[in-house]
Design a protein around this motif. Sequence first.
Motif, PDB file in Angstrom:
ATOM      1  N   THR A   1      10.482  -9.794 -59.456  1.00 44.63           N
ATOM      2  CA  THR A   1      10.539  -9.046 -60.713  1.00 44.63           C
ATOM      3  C   THR A   1      11.628  -9.658 -61.580  1.00 44.63           C
ATOM      4  O   THR A   1      12.399 -10.507 -61.141  1.00 44.63           O
ATOM      5  CB  THR A   1      10.824  -7.552 -60.475  1.00 44.63           C
ATOM      6  OG1 THR A   1      12.068  -7.418 -59.770  1.00 44.63           O
ATOM      7  CG2 THR A   1       9.702  -6.910 -59.670  1.00 44.63           C
ATOM      8  N   GLY A   2      11.679  -9.219 -62.834  1.00 49.08           N
ATOM      9  CA  GLY A   2      12.632  -9.806 -63.765  1.00 49.08           C
ATOM     10  C   GLY A   2      12.115 -11.086 -64.385  1.00 49.08           C
ATOM     11  O   GLY A   2      12.887 -11.912 -64.872  1.00 49.08           O
ATOM     12  N   LYS A   3      10.803 -11.250 -64.388  1.00 49.45           N
ATOM     13  CA  LYS A   3      10.182 -12.445 -64.963  1.00 49.45           C
ATOM     14  C   LYS A   3      10.109 -12.333 -66.483  1.00 49.45           C
ATOM     15  O   LYS A   3      10.220 -11.227 -67.033  1.00 49.45           O
ATOM     16  CB  LYS A   3       8.749 -12.599 -64.400  1.00 49.45           C
ATOM     17  CG  LYS A   3       8.678 -12.684 -62.879  1.00 49.45           C
ATOM     18  CD  LYS A   3       7.239 -12.778 -62.398  1.00 49.45           C
ATOM     19  CE  LYS A   3       6.425 -11.522 -62.651  1.00 49.45           C
ATOM     20  NZ  LYS A   3       6.889 -10.353 -61.901  1.00 49.45           N
ATOM     21  N   PRO A   4       9.883 -13.458 -67.198  1.00 51.11           N
ATOM     22  CA  PRO A   4       9.617 -13.366 -68.633  1.00 51.11           C
ATOM     23  C   PRO A   4       8.370 -12.517 -68.880  1.00 51.11           C
ATOM     24  O   PRO A   4       7.435 -12.531 -68.074  1.00 51.11           O
ATOM     25  CB  PRO A   4       9.375 -14.827 -69.040  1.00 51.11           C
ATOM     26  CG  PRO A   4      10.008 -15.643 -67.969  1.00 51.11           C
ATOM     27  CD  PRO A   4       9.880 -14.846 -66.710  1.00 51.11           C
TER      28      PRO A   4
ATOM     29  N   GLY B   1       6.298 -10.334 -66.614  1.00 54.76           N
ATOM     30  CA  GLY B   1       7.416  -9.400 -66.671  1.00 54.76           C
ATOM     31  C   GLY B   1       7.064  -8.156 -67.457  1.00 54.76           C
ATOM     32  O   GLY B   1       5.970  -8.033 -68.007  1.00 54.76           O
ATOM     33  N   VAL B   2       8.014  -7.237 -67.515  1.00 54.84           N
ATOM     34  CA  VAL B   2       7.783  -5.992 -68.234  1.00 54.84           C
ATOM     35  C   VAL B   2       8.842  -5.859 -69.321  1.00 54.84           C
ATOM     36  O   VAL B   2      10.000  -6.244 -69.136  1.00 54.84           O
ATOM     37  CB  VAL B   2       7.819  -4.782 -67.274  1.00 54.84           C
ATOM     38  CG1 VAL B   2       9.228  -4.538 -66.741  1.00 54.84           C
ATOM     39  CG2 VAL B   2       7.285  -3.516 -67.926  1.00 54.84           C
TER      40      VAL B   2
ATOM     41  N   TRP C   1       6.795  -4.278 -60.854  1.00 56.61           N
ATOM     42  CA  TRP C   1       6.006  -4.513 -59.638  1.00 56.61           C
ATOM     43  C   TRP C   1       4.678  -3.754 -59.708  1.00 56.61           C
ATOM     44  O   TRP C   1       3.614  -4.303 -59.419  1.00 56.61           O
ATOM     45  CB  TRP C   1       6.824  -4.094 -58.421  1.00 56.61           C
ATOM     46  CG  TRP C   1       6.210  -4.357 -57.086  1.00 56.61           C
ATOM     47  CD1 TRP C   1       6.038  -5.568 -56.476  1.00 56.61           C
ATOM     48  CD2 TRP C   1       5.717  -3.372 -56.168  1.00 56.61           C
ATOM     49  NE1 TRP C   1       5.462  -5.395 -55.235  1.00 56.61           N
ATOM     50  CE2 TRP C   1       5.263  -4.055 -55.024  1.00 56.61           C
ATOM     51  CE3 TRP C   1       5.623  -1.982 -56.205  1.00 56.61           C
ATOM     52  CZ2 TRP C   1       4.716  -3.393 -53.929  1.00 56.61           C
ATOM     53  CZ3 TRP C   1       5.074  -1.320 -55.111  1.00 56.61           C
ATOM     54  CH2 TRP C   1       4.626  -2.023 -53.990  1.00 56.61           C
ATOM     55  N   ILE C   2       4.734  -2.488 -60.106  1.00 54.43           N
ATOM     56  CA  ILE C   2       3.520  -1.683 -60.262  1.00 54.43           C
ATOM     57  C   ILE C   2       2.612  -2.288 -61.323  1.00 54.43           C
ATOM     58  O   ILE C   2       1.387  -2.359 -61.163  1.00 54.43           O
ATOM     59  CB  ILE C   2       3.888  -0.230 -60.638  1.00 54.43           C
ATOM     60  CG1 ILE C   2       4.576   0.471 -59.459  1.00 54.43           C
ATOM     61  CG2 ILE C   2       2.657   0.540 -61.086  1.00 54.43           C
ATOM     62  CD1 ILE C   2       3.695   0.675 -58.253  1.00 54.43           C
ATOM     63  N   ARG C   3       3.197  -2.744 -62.427  1.00 56.95           N
ATOM     64  CA  ARG C   3       2.422  -3.373 -63.495  1.00 56.95           C
ATOM     65  C   ARG C   3       1.690  -4.607 -62.978  1.00 56.95           C
ATOM     66  O   ARG C   3       0.524  -4.842 -63.302  1.00 56.95           O
ATOM     67  CB  ARG C   3       3.354  -3.760 -64.642  1.00 56.95           C
ATOM     68  CG  ARG C   3       2.682  -4.358 -65.873  1.00 56.95           C
ATOM     69  CD  ARG C   3       3.739  -4.928 -66.795  1.00 56.95           C
ATOM     70  NE  ARG C   3       3.251  -5.247 -68.126  1.00 56.95           N
ATOM     71  CZ  ARG C   3       2.675  -6.389 -68.458  1.00 56.95           C
ATOM     72  NH1 ARG C   3       2.468  -7.307 -67.525  1.00 56.95           N
ATOM     73  NH2 ARG C   3       2.280  -6.608 -69.699  1.00 56.95           N
ATOM     74  N   ASN C   4       2.379  -5.417 -62.164  1.00 51.83           N
ATOM     75  CA  ASN C   4       1.752  -6.614 -61.609  1.00 51.83           C
ATOM     76  C   ASN C   4       0.613  -6.275 -60.649  1.00 51.83           C
ATOM     77  O   ASN C   4      -0.420  -6.958 -60.638  1.00 51.83           O
ATOM     78  CB  ASN C   4       2.791  -7.469 -60.881  1.00 51.83           C
ATOM     79  CG  ASN C   4       3.840  -8.069 -61.801  1.00 51.83           C
ATOM     80  OD1 ASN C   4       4.942  -8.367 -61.384  1.00 51.83           O
ATOM     81  ND2 ASN C   4       3.510  -8.246 -63.077  1.00 51.83           N
ATOM     82  N   LEU C   5       0.795  -5.232 -59.861  1.00 47.75           N
ATOM     83  CA  LEU C   5      -0.257  -4.843 -58.915  1.00 47.75           C
ATOM     84  C   LEU C   5      -1.455  -4.237 -59.632  1.00 47.75           C
ATOM     85  O   LEU C   5      -2.598  -4.390 -59.187  1.00 47.75           O
ATOM     86  CB  LEU C   5       0.297  -3.845 -57.891  1.00 47.75           C
ATOM     87  CG  LEU C   5       1.392  -4.357 -56.948  1.00 47.75           C
ATOM     88  CD1 LEU C   5       1.775  -3.280 -55.950  1.00 47.75           C
ATOM     89  CD2 LEU C   5       0.956  -5.617 -56.209  1.00 47.75           C
ATOM     90  N   SER C   6      -1.207  -3.543 -60.731  1.00 52.83           N
ATOM     91  CA  SER C   6      -2.306  -2.919 -61.478  1.00 52.83           C
ATOM     92  C   SER C   6      -2.990  -3.896 -62.422  1.00 52.83           C
ATOM     93  O   SER C   6      -4.097  -3.635 -62.900  1.00 52.83           O
ATOM     94  CB  SER C   6      -1.788  -1.720 -62.281  1.00 52.83           C
ATOM     95  OG  SER C   6      -0.927  -2.151 -63.320  1.00 52.83           O
TER      96      SER C   6
END
Length: 472
Positions: free
Chosen positions: A180-183, A188-189, A369-374
């Motif tokens: 997490t903490g990606k652009p 990222g979020v 993390w939730i955003r990436n999984l969804s």
Amino acid sequence: MNEPTTGLTFRQSVDHMVDRALAYMDLEPGIANAIKSCTSVLQVSFPVEIRGKVEVFTGWRAVHSIHRLPAKGGLRYSESVDQQEVEALAALMTYKCAIVDVPFGGSKGGLYINPENYSRTELKLITRRFARELASAGFLSPSTNVPAPDMGTGQREMAWIADTYKHLNPEDINALACVTGKPVAHGGVNGRTEATGRGVQYSLQEFFRHKEELRACGLEGELEGKRIIIQGLGNVGYHAAKFLSEEDGAKIIGIIVRDGAIVNEEGIHVEEAYYHRCSHGGLKGFAGGQFIEDGASVLEHECDILIPAAMESAITESNAPNIHTNLIAEAANGPITFEADRILRSRGITILPDAYVNAGGVVVSYFEWIRNLSHMRFGRIERRLDESRGRHILAALEHTSGEKVPDWISDNLSRGADELDLVRSGLDDSMRLALQEIIDVRKRMPEIEDYRTSAYIIALQKLARSYIDIGV
């Protein structure tokens, strides 16, 4: 309870703070020891060719708890990194996640390196190799271990790690969730970069809503006008100072960094100080305040709120007797040693603990993390529906009253929440509820005098429940 007085390591300091909370709990010793134990530690050494010569780098990744998966925690690049530090920080992550109700275990990692000594291309080579080592050993995965930025790392390094993992696991559709903490453009979020500093702001806002607690530490009123000294002008310190001064009207009267400190009783313009530091490598020569070469001494200047937002062990038994503030908000990890904590408490200084105050980063990491999984950004489904409902409410108000609604009300009602709005709302809610729970424990257990012990009791209760429920 017999408490040691000196010579504790960072890891021992964390453990003794946990022991202080355990003294108030009726917890089976075996369960307590299981909670405190570090599950696993990985040490890797790997060669990378730099400028025609082979250099060997050493890194660690500690997993404190897997009662929830994935284990979560930052990855720092620093020459202060060693195994006991990452173990201590991993333990803090476990307790931190439990306090703010984020369903992660605790982990932490670090690479022994001074990133300022290497170019961008060299750091990319080193980071990608480190990521391969972590992944091959099972310490990097969306489902088991998810790093995030920490001291010396940021969005750039997280993007390199995510890309490396993706190439190693091309069939994993959730590969972007390995860090997490990606652009934002790379999974990222919105709101993650400033999340820890924003969480510091929200924690203080919530504390100032509890007038009885506020009076007990010798403060009153609102955040506006409160005199704040902040140590550190990195990601956390900068954003915390910026938000508290610009949005809450607090007065930043001191900023401490590596090369010294600046002091101005009339208030420091945080943006200008930050720009000067970025441009000149320090605060020396900044026109908006008096420069003091012995920056650490400014920790002892009188203020309403002191925010240590740099390294651990900034306040020790040596300077704790000279700290002159009503409230300390620990924005860094472990900025107050166990010995110093006892001295400060005996002097009546209120401490909002690191395991709560700086949890904003992991809260928003959870959202990412939730955003990436969804595989969907927040607000995509409901935003236009919210806007439509807002316009209907406006129409109803104007029809009923026969008057036009003011523009500022109209703009707010007719605007649907975007991703940043939702992230900030979720972070604010998490910080509010966590402090309310900490205060509630203190009220139910009047023998507990400090917020740190209350926070650890909450974490230990949740962790013990997890261990007992699975039959350990």
